[in-house]
Design a protein around this motif. Structure first.
Motif, PDB file in Angstrom:
ATOM      1  N   TYR A   1       3.608  -2.945  -6.402  1.00  0.00           N
ATOM      2  CA  TYR A   1       3.820  -3.090  -4.968  1.00  0.00           C
ATOM      3  C   TYR A   1       4.377  -4.470  -4.620  1.00  0.00           C
ATOM      4  CZ  TYR A   1       1.120   1.215  -4.410  1.00  0.00           C
ATOM      5  OH  TYR A   1       0.678   2.504  -4.479  1.00  0.00           O
ATOM      6  N   LEU A   2       3.914  -5.504  -5.314  1.00  0.00           N
ATOM      7  CA  LEU A   2       4.414  -6.847  -5.044  1.00  0.00           C
ATOM      8  C   LEU A   2       5.896  -6.965  -5.398  1.00  0.00           C
ATOM      9  CD1 LEU A   2       1.417  -9.012  -6.314  1.00  0.00           C
ATOM     10  CD2 LEU A   2       2.230  -8.852  -3.955  1.00  0.00           C
ATOM     11  N   HIS A   3       6.293  -6.392  -6.544  1.00  0.00           N
ATOM     12  CA  HIS A   3       7.709  -6.441  -6.918  1.00  0.00           C
ATOM     13  C   HIS A   3       8.554  -5.604  -5.960  1.00  0.00           C
ATOM     14  CE1 HIS A   3       6.194  -7.891 -10.923  1.00  0.00           C
ATOM     15  NE2 HIS A   3       7.215  -8.687 -10.721  1.00  0.00           N
ATOM     16  N   GLY A   4       8.038  -4.470  -5.551  1.00  0.00           N
ATOM     17  CA  GLY A   4       8.757  -3.683  -4.560  1.00  0.00           C
ATOM     18  C   GLY A   4       8.904  -4.433  -3.254  1.00  0.00           C
ATOM     19  N   MET A   5       7.850  -5.131  -2.849  1.00  0.00           N
ATOM     20  CA  MET A   5       7.891  -5.896  -1.615  1.00  0.00           C
ATOM     21  C   MET A   5       8.938  -7.008  -1.692  1.00  0.00           C
ATOM     22  SD  MET A   5       4.641  -7.592   0.370  1.00  0.00           S
ATOM     23  CE  MET A   5       4.356  -8.916  -0.796  1.00  0.00           C
ATOM     24  N   ALA A   6       9.041  -7.658  -2.860  1.00  0.00           N
ATOM     25  CA  ALA A   6      10.039  -8.718  -3.017  1.00  0.00           C
ATOM     26  C   ALA A   6      11.449  -8.166  -2.859  1.00  0.00           C
ATOM     27  CB  ALA A   6       9.881  -9.380  -4.387  1.00  0.00           C
ATOM     28  N   GLY A   7      11.714  -6.978  -3.430  1.00  0.00           N
ATOM     29  CA  GLY A   7      13.030  -6.360  -3.269  1.00  0.00           C
ATOM     30  C   GLY A   7      13.327  -6.011  -1.825  1.00  0.00           C
ATOM     31  N   SER A   8      12.318  -5.508  -1.132  1.00  0.00           N
ATOM     32  CA  SER A   8      12.524  -5.148   0.281  1.00  0.00           C
ATOM     33  C   SER A   8      12.769  -6.378   1.130  1.00  0.00           C
ATOM     34  CB  SER A   8      11.306  -4.368   0.804  1.00  0.00           C
ATOM     35  OG  SER A   8      11.173  -3.138   0.126  1.00  0.00           O
ATOM     36  N   GLU A   9      12.070  -7.470   0.820  1.00  0.00           N
ATOM     37  CA  GLU A   9      12.308  -8.712   1.550  1.00  0.00           C
ATOM     38  C   GLU A   9      13.732  -9.199   1.324  1.00  0.00           C
ATOM     39  OE1 GLU A   9       8.571 -11.497   2.009  1.00  0.00           O
ATOM     40  OE2 GLU A   9       8.636 -10.705  -0.024  1.00  0.00           O
ATOM     41  N   MET A  10      14.194  -9.143   0.075  1.00  0.00           N
ATOM     42  CA  MET A  10      15.546  -9.590  -0.235  1.00  0.00           C
ATOM     43  C   MET A  10      16.582  -8.801   0.553  1.00  0.00           C
ATOM     44  SD  MET A  10      17.487  -9.666  -3.932  1.00  0.00           S
ATOM     45  CE  MET A  10      16.391 -10.937  -4.556  1.00  0.00           C
ATOM     46  N   LEU A  11      16.335  -7.510   0.706  1.00  0.00           N
ATOM     47  CA  LEU A  11      17.276  -6.638   1.401  1.00  0.00           C
ATOM     48  C   LEU A  11      16.990  -6.527   2.892  1.00  0.00           C
ATOM     49  CD1 LEU A  11      17.359  -3.813  -1.290  1.00  0.00           C
ATOM     50  CD2 LEU A  11      19.219  -5.392  -0.754  1.00  0.00           C
ATOM     51  N   ARG A  12      15.941  -7.210   3.358  1.00  0.00           N
ATOM     52  CA  ARG A  12      15.522  -7.124   4.761  1.00  0.00           C
ATOM     53  C   ARG A  12      15.272  -5.677   5.162  1.00  0.00           C
ATOM     54  NH1 ARG A  12      13.909 -11.986   5.621  1.00  0.00           N
ATOM     55  NH2 ARG A  12      14.103 -11.757   7.864  1.00  0.00           N
ATOM     56  N   HIS A  13      14.580  -4.939   4.269  1.00  0.00           N
ATOM     57  CA  HIS A  13      14.340  -3.520   4.482  1.00  0.00           C
ATOM     58  C   HIS A  13      12.908  -3.333   4.977  1.00  0.00           C
ATOM     59  CE1 HIS A  13      13.780   0.758   2.826  1.00  0.00           C
ATOM     60  NE2 HIS A  13      14.523   0.832   3.900  1.00  0.00           N
ATOM     61  N   ASP A  14      12.746  -3.216   6.274  1.00  0.00           N
ATOM     62  CA  ASP A  14      11.415  -3.149   6.865  1.00  0.00           C
ATOM     63  C   ASP A  14      10.631  -1.922   6.427  1.00  0.00           C
ATOM     64  OD1 ASP A  14      12.126  -5.456   8.088  1.00  0.00           O
ATOM     65  OD2 ASP A  14      12.021  -4.722  10.139  1.00  0.00           O
ATOM     66  N   GLU A  15      11.310  -0.794   6.301  1.00  0.00           N
ATOM     67  CA  GLU A  15      10.607   0.412   5.882  1.00  0.00           C
ATOM     68  C   GLU A  15      10.003   0.222   4.488  1.00  0.00           C
ATOM     69  OE1 GLU A  15      11.521   5.107   4.893  1.00  0.00           O
ATOM     70  OE2 GLU A  15      13.029   3.897   5.919  1.00  0.00           O
ATOM     71  N   GLY A  16      10.758  -0.391   3.579  1.00  0.00           N
ATOM     72  CA  GLY A  16      10.229  -0.666   2.246  1.00  0.00           C
ATOM     73  C   GLY A  16       9.031  -1.589   2.297  1.00  0.00           C
ATOM     74  N   LEU A  17       9.060  -2.564   3.206  1.00  0.00           N
ATOM     75  CA  LEU A  17       7.906  -3.452   3.370  1.00  0.00           C
ATOM     76  C   LEU A  17       6.679  -2.657   3.801  1.00  0.00           C
ATOM     77  CD1 LEU A  17       9.318  -6.671   5.081  1.00  0.00           C
ATOM     78  CD2 LEU A  17       8.434  -6.438   2.767  1.00  0.00           C
TER      79      LEU A  17
END
Length: 886
Positions: A763-779
């Protein structure tokens, strides 16, 4: 310099300008070191890395040289490129064009070999007694030389102004009063303190408050003058320039405010110098923009009156020595840490100003839970511009906030100032804009009108694309600089890039002008072509290692990208609109625009039903199918998608086939009685096609869907293996977006297996990717997964915080998932079985609901780090192995 004078292009900050000349690629590290050294001294480096053009033409660096104060030359091995029709390189030409009186600091890298032509140039420089030169070896060595030499040069050139003593009664009782403020200033306390600090600093000469009409410059200046009084024991003079149209009247107007009259004997400038000598005074010059050509007169005045300090309000930068520029921004319309929280927006400065003025206009007005959303909407729609907010607030006498918000599409006709005591130029927003645009030259006016086709947030690159399409015959860079200087176009740095915007009112004013000239549609069409070009450039990067950069680039101008597609739809250009939509599939998904794109595509097909090609129809079917695949009739949706896949196959679009098969399979899976065999076959074929095309993002998505099918069949081990393969496919391709989806699924499997640390890592690695892409749904997915981990560990309050934050994100993005995807709720329910932990969950959810998405992500990350550090310390004390840090 000889020949015709070139147009002046100055750096934006008005500090001493240091022009840096060198070859670019060969000396990139050295240029970076020199830039740092210059900025350490608070000087302005003039370097083309900072501008909009990677290969500046001769006219451009001529203009920059003309406005620079110091020349630095860095020479190594290369003589540089000689342009066609030129006899010397740009490197030598820059040295030749540097004015004879300009101080020149030359640095020569110690090397065994050098281009012969460069050796000849260096020999000439050594014979030039106006240039100082030193050898250097490394970038750090060079930086030290530059820092030391610039400091010495500035000290030698410093010329202290001489003050003359005059009798005290020459200025007694001659001070013009600062206007009394009838309302409390809102949202500017920190800015007021900053400006006061600038004025009070030793050596400060002039501070210019720059901004468009209605932004609140004059009100800010009054507040600054009041707060700065202790620093100016000899008082403050307020000099209104609103009705002064002739530059030559500047000194006379200042003199009138001071009580100094022009007359025989001494020039007025000397009279003012004598009157001001030895006096620590603040002179506030209000509305300077219409006599900005008088700025050099101001320089001469503060040179002979060294104890006076000037505070200027202007729509345009003065561009004079000693000027410190403060751009007055709009008032914030929300809490930046929680931009989706209405309750926290209630305290935002723009909202506070609207409420203050509305209450003054209508004593019965108050903020309620019912009208708060509309008030925040009004503030957003008006960009936080104080004048616009005040004019809108005045309408609360007759209209409720919701009705004002509804009518803001026609704000220029709605917001007629009801305050009869305001100057005529402020009675409507139109008058303030008219007044500003009348001061521009024809090139800048043309650009401003055509920039109205842009939505907020566009780059200079896009403007230059438009200029080529529109065949502008003027310098785009210079015209843009003029508009920025005049505060009609604002600029901001976003993700390291400069983006420009027009305020809503300025944009509507420009569109109205284009419409009246019969040119609005042709300009909008050119704007749409700009973003068709951008799409063709950026789309290939979305599926690989360049994904984050491409998403960032497209996100910078997402409102314009969408506006361009909407224009294509409106004019019925089916092929171009569908092509943009198709190429940017990943971007639309990341940005949460897929449903909106489906709507555009349906509208497009409705407009072009008789002429749309099979490919356009297939693209429309894909987006409509994506939108509708979660609906109960998903089997019909799947059938439509399979038809589209056949169309893509007939046209040789192999990726199109794979994408459509994947979505059709997901639609089938969402049916109440899914055909697992059919879905599995389609997904397996899609994965094969994605692999054949090297599309790791697609392979990842197909494997995730296959893993979900395995979960439906309770084949947990198989599902886990498929999710691992999906993560690997994403990582091998270098993309991040599909990988975040795979990580969320893998985290879920690890959670169900009781492997909490591994689930947390996923989940932490997924969260980092979503932050990089500014993808709120992924967050939201990551936060929900981390919530489930926290709940499984019994950490009730933290689990509640993450749940509340994720719920807020979902509310903002309008993302609704099937119950199986909201598995964190089951973990929370277990905690709610105990009244004590239930209270902690509720308390945490209320706290998390007020957090912004990235605020919540940082909170989650810090919580994990803290917990693991504590576990490490405990393990060290007991000799056990602790969980690794994420």
């Amino acid at each position: 310099m000889t020949g015709a004078r070139r147009p002046a292009i100055r750096t934006p900050d008005q500090r001493i300008r240091v022009f840096v000349s060198s070859t670019l690629r060969e000396l990139a590290p050295e240029r970076a070191a020199v830039r740092t050294a210059i900025e350490r001294l608070r000087l302005a480096p003039v370097m083309f890395e900072l501008g909009a053009r990677p290969h500046p033409p001769r006219e451009l660096y001529r203009s920059y040289l003309a406005q620079s104060d110091i020349f630095i030359g860095i020479y190594a091995e290369s003589y540089g490129w000689v342009a066609p029709d030129e006899t010397v390189s740009g490197l030598e030409d820059e040295y030749n064009l540097a004015p004879p009186g300009m101080p020149k600091l030359i640095y020569i890298k110690t090397l065994d070999h050098r281009d012969p032509r460069l050796d000849t140039l260096i020999t000439r420089i050594r014979d030039d007694d106006t240039a100082a030169y030193l050898p250097f070896t490394t970038p750090d060595d060079l930086a030290e030389h530059v820092l030391s030499d610039l400091a010495t040069l500035l000290a030698e050139r410093f010329d202290a102004a001489r003050a003359e003593t005059v009798a005290e009664d020459q200025v007694r009782d001659l001070l013009a009063r600062v206007p009394v403020a009838y309302t409390r200033i809102v949202g500017r306390d920190r800015l007021v303190d900053d400006v006061v600090g600038m004025l009070a600093a030793s050596g400060s000469r002039v501070v210019t408050l720059v901004g468009p009409g209605g932004i609140g410059k004059s009100r800010l200046a009054i507040a600054v003058a009041e707060r700065a009084a202790e620093h100016f024991p000899d008082g403050t003079v307020f000099v209104p320039l609103e009705n002064v149209l002739e530059p030559e009247l500047l000194l006379a107007t200042i003199g009138y405010a001071l009580g100094v009259r022009d007359g025989p004997g001494l020039p007025l400038e000397q009279r003012l110098a004598r009157a001001l000598a030895g006096r620590r005074m603040l002179i506030l010059l209000d509305n300077f923009e219409q006599i900005v050509s008088a700025a050099p007169i101001l320089v001469s005045l503060y040179t002979v009156a060294p104890d006076a300090v000037f505070l200027v309000t202007s729509r345009a930068v003065l561009r004079i020595r000693g000027e410190q520029v403060v751009e007055v921004p709009p008032l914030p319309t929300k809490d930046p840490d929680a931009p989706y929280s209405l309750q926290r927006a209630r305290e935002a400065p723009a909202v506070a100003l609207f409420v203050q003025r509305a209450a003054a206009a209508n004593p019965r007005f108050s903020v309620t839970d019912t009208n708060l959303a509309a008030i925040v909407g009004i503030c957003d729609a008006l960009d936080g511009v104080p004048l616009a907010l005040e004019l809108a607030a005045a309408r609360t006498r007759t209209l409720p906030p919701a009705e004002i918000l509804r009518r803001l599409d026609h704000q220029l006709t709605l917001l007629v100032d009801a305050s009869r005591d305001l100057p005529p130029r402020q009675r409507t927003l139109r008058s303030t804009i008219d007044w500003s645009t009348d001061l521009l030259d024809e090139s800048a006016r043309t650009m401003l009108r055509e920039l109205a086709a842009f939505s907020p947030g566009f780059t200079l690159d896009s403007v230059e694309r438009l200029s080529r399409l529109r065949r502008w015959d003027f310098d785009v860079f210079a015209a843009m600089e003029s508009l920025v200087d005049s505060s009609l176009v604002s600029q901001a740095e976003v993700d390291g890039q400069i983006v420009f915007s027009l305020l809503v009112s300025v944009r509507e004013h420009g569109l109205a002008a284009l419409s009246s000239e019969g040119r609005e549609q042709e300009v909008r069409d050119a704007h749409a072509e700009v973003y068709a070009q951008l799409t063709r450039e950026q789309a290939p990067l979305l599926g690989g290692e360049g994904q984050a950069e491409a998403v960032t680039r497209l996100t910078l101008e997402r409102s314009n990208l969408r506006a361009g597609v909407r224009q294509l739809v409106a004019r019925g250009d089916a092929e171009t609109a569908a092509d943009i939509a198709w190429r940017l599939y990943i971007f639309w998904w990341v940005g949460g625009y897929l449903t909106e794109v489906a709507t555009w595509m349906e509208e497009l097909l409705g407009r072009t039903a008789d002429s749309a090609s099979d490919r356009v129809r297939a693209i429309v079917a894909f987006y409509v199918g994506w939108r509708d695949m979660w609906q109960p009739h998903s089997r019909q949706v799947a059938a439509s998608l399979i038809d589209a896949a056949e169309t893509f196959a007939s046209q040789g679009d192999r990726l199109g086939v794979a994408m459509t098969l994947t979505v059709a399979s997901v639609a089938e899976m969402n049916h109440s009685e899914p055909d697992v065999t059919v879905s599995t076959a389609r997904l397996t074929e899609a994965a094969r096609r994605f692999d054949a095309e090297g599309a790791g993002w697609g392979s990842c998505l197909a494997l995730v869907a296959l893993g979900r099918l395995a979960l439906l069949g309770q084949r947990l081990h198989e599902a886990s293996a498929l999710f691992e393969r999906a993560v690997d496919a994403s990582q091998r391709s270098g993309e991040r977006f599909a990988g975040t989806i795979a990580l969320h699924h893998l985290g879920r499997m690890r959670l169900l297996e009781g492997r909490l640390d591994e689930a947390e890592d996923a989940y932490l690695h997924g969260m980092a990717g979503s932050e990089m892409l500014r993808h709120d749904e992924g967050l939201a997915y990551s936060l929900e997964g981390l919530c489930a981990v926290a709940a499984a560990r019994g950490d009730a309050h933290h689990a509640g915080v993450l749940s509340g934050a994720a719920t807020t994100i979902r509310q903002h993005t309008a993302v609704v998932d099937a119950p199986p995807f909201l598995y964190h709720a089951a973990f929370l329910e277990r905690l709610r079985g105990d009244p004590a932990t239930a209270a902690l969950v509720d308390e945490g959810e209320a706290e998390g609901a007020e957090l912004g998405a990235y605020e919540a992500a940082e909170r989650a990350r810090e919580h994990v780090l803290h917990a693991r550090e504590q576990a490490t310390r405990r393990a060290e004390m007991s000799g056990m192995t602790a969980p690794r840090a994420p």
